[in-house]
Design a protein around this motif. Structure first.
Motif: not given
Length: 130
Positions: A68-71, A73-87
């Motif tokens: 969970w701690f190792g991933q 980075h990927w969770r953060r990137a997914a949240r950022r991409h989701e916010a970009d898609a909504r915008a």
């Protein structure tokens, strides 16, 4: 189908664990004091099967936390991409609204009466009467 597959895995696993517990009932002492081996201050006496099952459970939990701690980075990137898609969706909706407001309404001409797809009503391409 899911219940069948669960039973197919859980029942043999439970049988193995019960057999293991019955075969390893003797008690062992686990010491957490490396300096006083004869009279440890921190020690626990419990059945061997319980010790092994607890160690396996702790290993599974520790492995889960490590993954969970190792991933993160990927969770953060997914949240950022989701916010970009909504915008981008909000921006696209705004552009569509502006385009619809700026576009003049197209005026359709009425279909001439008495004329069909191929000419006067009641005639085909070769102008034969139907």
């Amino acid at each position: 189908m899911r219940k069948f597959l669960t039973a197919l895995i859980v029942i043999p696993l439970a049988l193995v664990l019960v057999t293991f517990a019955v075969a390893n009932r003797h008690f062992v002492t686990v010491s957490f004091d490396p300096f006083m081996a004869a009279d440890p201050a921190l020690s626990v006496t419990l059945p061997l099967f319980l010790l092994l099952i607890l160690v396996a459970a702790v290993g599974v939990v520790a492995g889960g936390f490590a993954v969970w701690f190792g991933q993160r980075h990927w969770r953060r990137a997914a949240r950022r991409h989701e916010a970009d898609a909504r915008a981008a969706q909000v921006e696209l909706a705004g552009h569509r609204a502006q385009t619809a407001a700026a576009r003049p309404e197209t005026q359709r001409l009425p279909v001439p009466s008495g004329v069909g797809l191929y000419g006067p009503i009641g005639r085909d391409k070769q102008r034969a009467t139907l």
